[in-house]
Scaffold this active site. Structure first.
Site, PDB file in Angstrom:
ATOM      1  N   HIS A  68      59.450  49.533 132.205  1.00  0.00           N
ATOM      2  CA  HIS A  68      59.250  48.900 133.510  1.00  0.00           C
ATOM      3  C   HIS A  68      57.749  48.866 133.760  1.00  0.00           C
ATOM      4  O   HIS A  68      57.120  49.914 133.955  1.00  0.00           O
ATOM      5  CB  HIS A  68      59.964  49.704 134.592  1.00  0.00           C
ATOM      6  CG  HIS A  68      60.109  48.968 135.898  1.00  0.00           C
ATOM      7  ND1 HIS A  68      59.039  48.693 136.716  1.00  0.00           N
ATOM      8  CD2 HIS A  68      61.207  48.461 136.527  1.00  0.00           C
ATOM      9  CE1 HIS A  68      59.465  48.048 137.797  1.00  0.00           C
ATOM     10  NE2 HIS A  68      60.785  47.893 137.701  1.00  0.00           N
ATOM     11  N   THR A 141      48.841  -7.222 131.916  1.00  0.00           N
ATOM     12  CA  THR A 141      50.178  -6.804 132.305  1.00  0.00           C
ATOM     13  C   THR A 141      51.090  -7.039 131.111  1.00  0.00           C
ATOM     14  O   THR A 141      50.934  -8.026 130.387  1.00  0.00           O
ATOM     15  CB  THR A 141      50.700  -7.583 133.523  1.00  0.00           C
ATOM     16  OG1 THR A 141      50.733  -8.985 133.209  1.00  0.00           O
ATOM     17  CG2 THR A 141      49.797  -7.369 134.737  1.00  0.00           C
ATOM     18  N   HIS A 142      52.025  -6.122 130.899  1.00  0.00           N
ATOM     19  CA  HIS A 142      52.909  -6.179 129.725  1.00  0.00           C
ATOM     20  C   HIS A 142      52.109  -6.153 128.427  1.00  0.00           C
ATOM     21  O   HIS A 142      52.599  -6.607 127.375  1.00  0.00           O
ATOM     22  CB  HIS A 142      53.799  -7.434 129.753  1.00  0.00           C
ATOM     23  CG  HIS A 142      54.564  -7.610 131.021  1.00  0.00           C
ATOM     24  ND1 HIS A 142      55.769  -6.983 131.260  1.00  0.00           N
ATOM     25  CD2 HIS A 142      54.278  -8.333 132.136  1.00  0.00           C
ATOM     26  CE1 HIS A 142      56.211  -7.327 132.455  1.00  0.00           C
ATOM     27  NE2 HIS A 142      55.319  -8.129 133.011  1.00  0.00           N
ATOM     28  N   SER A 264      39.969  12.905 107.153  1.00  0.00           N
ATOM     29  CA  SER A 264      39.654  13.630 105.926  1.00  0.00           C
ATOM     30  C   SER A 264      39.572  12.696 104.722  1.00  0.00           C
ATOM     31  O   SER A 264      39.007  13.056 103.693  1.00  0.00           O
ATOM     32  CB  SER A 264      40.712  14.711 105.669  1.00  0.00           C
ATOM     33  OG  SER A 264      41.993  14.113 105.469  1.00  0.00           O
ATOM     34  N   LYS A 269      36.571   6.144 109.987  1.00  0.00           N
ATOM     35  CA  LYS A 269      37.395   6.339 111.177  1.00  0.00           C
ATOM     36  C   LYS A 269      36.647   6.997 112.341  1.00  0.00           C
ATOM     37  O   LYS A 269      35.928   7.978 112.175  1.00  0.00           O
ATOM     38  CB  LYS A 269      38.606   7.201 110.833  1.00  0.00           C
ATOM     39  CG  LYS A 269      39.577   6.528 109.864  1.00  0.00           C
ATOM     40  CD  LYS A 269      40.435   5.499 110.563  1.00  0.00           C
ATOM     41  CE  LYS A 269      41.599   6.167 111.234  1.00  0.00           C
ATOM     42  NZ  LYS A 269      42.446   5.170 111.942  1.00  0.00           N
ATOM     43  N   GLU A 276      43.981  11.335 123.080  1.00  0.00           N
ATOM     44  CA  GLU A 276      45.275  11.697 122.502  1.00  0.00           C
ATOM     45  C   GLU A 276      45.608  13.156 122.788  1.00  0.00           C
ATOM     46  O   GLU A 276      46.760  13.510 123.059  1.00  0.00           O
ATOM     47  CB  GLU A 276      45.259  11.434 120.994  1.00  0.00           C
ATOM     48  CG  GLU A 276      45.248   9.958 120.650  1.00  0.00           C
ATOM     49  CD  GLU A 276      45.079   9.691 119.162  1.00  0.00           C
ATOM     50  OE1 GLU A 276      45.440   8.595 118.729  1.00  0.00           O
ATOM     51  OE2 GLU A 276      44.574  10.574 118.438  1.00  0.00           O
TER      52      GLU A 276
END
Length: 428
Positions: A68, A141-142, A264, A269, A276
């Protein structure tokens, strides 16, 4: 929460050391008030104020026997106070009086850090907005080109959402981080509501109007929900920035340091890793909402089914929020805005994004709406550029060359957007 997402200041708030420190602050506040009201001997209250301390390792060792944590904490603190006054540590209290009130103190500490980070983020976002008042870009939009807008108008909506989330968070903490000293089953059988009020006043907390043996957990659910609103607001902005960084769009870019590597295996990139990351953290935090809602429903006056959950979700929620706010602040501070590409994308559909302005102009010139709509739609779907297609319809004779140029250069809409933006901006 893992070290990767734990920043030092917020990590300290949710450390074992600080948890026991806040529990000790509660015990000291109770003893002080009890001494002033002659509930316990004044010398006992003075001894607790001057001598009470703890050892985390000592508490952990005792907990192996007591099974406890609060009992182990009380024994450890009492040993430092010494006989005979150590017997008055935790006098008339039950575990939840200390645990729930200490949790509220931790929540308030964490909330101050969150609010500080919110201010940093808003400042950076406002700077970015001001800098791009006349940066035309495509409103979508969309996922499709719709109407011209400015990058500032786009960001203004995210700022507004962030302010709403901030207000919700402040209210949730104000209404949720309360104190209680109501004793077993919350009926003041070994305490009093006057004592509770005095203790809460000393701890700068509002007392819970009606507790059982615990603070009502709907209050805690609102706090976690309000934190999830902050993270969801960040995620919505993060998703927008991720879309704008796609190769085909290339309207913004996250900062990229000298020795940074995006892959890698693919040296070219540059990925939207911060946006993200924030998206992922938001998903994780929202997953805690189910658990915090289920914590509301406890058996009778209390059980401890909520305890194990809260030991995880409260530190995690505040730590994730703190980290995500800081990461978004850095993302925006180092964000590269490609104004040239924004203009190119805007005009890439041959002027189709100006179709509604053409439509409204024709209506103002007295052309029937349906007839004007058919001219504009035919030009847009004709296969050639919209502007060239429109010149082959009767619309050309209704719009003068000066106005025509202002519309298709974006100048007409930019002037209007800037005036409207200034009115909206004044509210911030």
């Amino acid at each position: 929460m893992i070290k990767r997402y734990t920043r030092k200041e917020m990590g300290q708030v949710w450390s074992s050391e600080n948890r026991f420190t806040q529990m000790l602050n509660v015990e000291k506040a109770v003893a002080f008030v009890q001494g002033s009201k002659k509930i316990i001997p004044k010398k006992a209250a003075q001894a607790i104020q001057s001598k009470a301390r703890f050892s985390v390792s000592g508490i952990q060792k005792l907990e192996e026997k007591t099974r406890h944590d609060v009992s182990a904490f009380v024994q450890n603190v009492s040993s430092y106070v010494g006989k005979p006054w150590g017997a008055y540590v935790h006098y008339g209290l039950t575990s939840s009086d200390v645990l729930d009130t200490a949790l509220s103190l931790q929540i308030k500490e964490g909330a101050l850090i969150v609010q500080k980070e919110l201010q940093h983020l808003k400042k950076v976002l406002k700077t970015l907005i001001q800098k791009n008042k006349r940066t035309l870009c495509t409103g979508r939009t969309h996922g499709m080109h719709a109407e011209p807008t400015t990058f500032s108008f786009k960001l203004l909506g995210f700022l507004s959402e962030l302010v709403r989330a901030e207000n919700s968070f402040k209210q949730a903490v104000s209404e949720g981080a309360l104190g209680m000293v109501s004793g077993p089953v919350g009926n003041y059988s070994s305490s009093s509501s006057d004592l509770e009020k005095a203790v809460c006043r000393r701890l700068k907390l509002s007392p819970e109007p009606v507790s059982t043996q615990v603070l009502p957990r709907d209050r805690h659910a609102r706090i976690v929900f309000s934190i999830s609103l902050i993270l969801t607001a960040l995620e919505r902005l993060a998703v927008e920035l991720r879309h704008l960084q796609r190769t085909e769009v290339s309207e913004v870019f996250e900062g990229f340091s000298k020795n940074q590597q995006g892959s890698s295996s693919m040296p070219h990139k540059k990925n939207p890793i911060s946006a993200e990351n924030i998206t992922g953290l938001s998903r994780l935090l929202r997953s805690y909402l189910q658990a915090v809602m289920e914590n509301i429903v406890l058996w009778h006056e209390r059980d401890i089914s909520h305890s194990s959950v809260e030991r995880v979700i409260f530190p995690d929620a505040f730590i994730l929020c703190d980290y995500a706010l800081s990461r978004m602040t850095q993302l925006l501070k180092n964000l590269k805005v490609n104004t040239k590409r924004m203009k190119e994308n805007l005009l890439s559909s041959g002027g189709e994004v100006f179709s509604s302005q053409i439509l409204l102009t024709l209506i103002q010139k007295g052309v029937d709406r349906q007839e004007a709509y058919s001219w504009v739609q035919k030009a847009a779907h004709g296969g050639s550029s919209f502007e060239e297609g429109l010149k082959k319809t009767p619309a050309k004779k209704y719009i003068g060359s000066k106005l025509w140029k202002e519309i298709f250069s974006g100048q007409a809409v930019l002037d209007k957007l800037e005036k409207t933006f200034q009115k909206k901006w004044m509210t911030f």
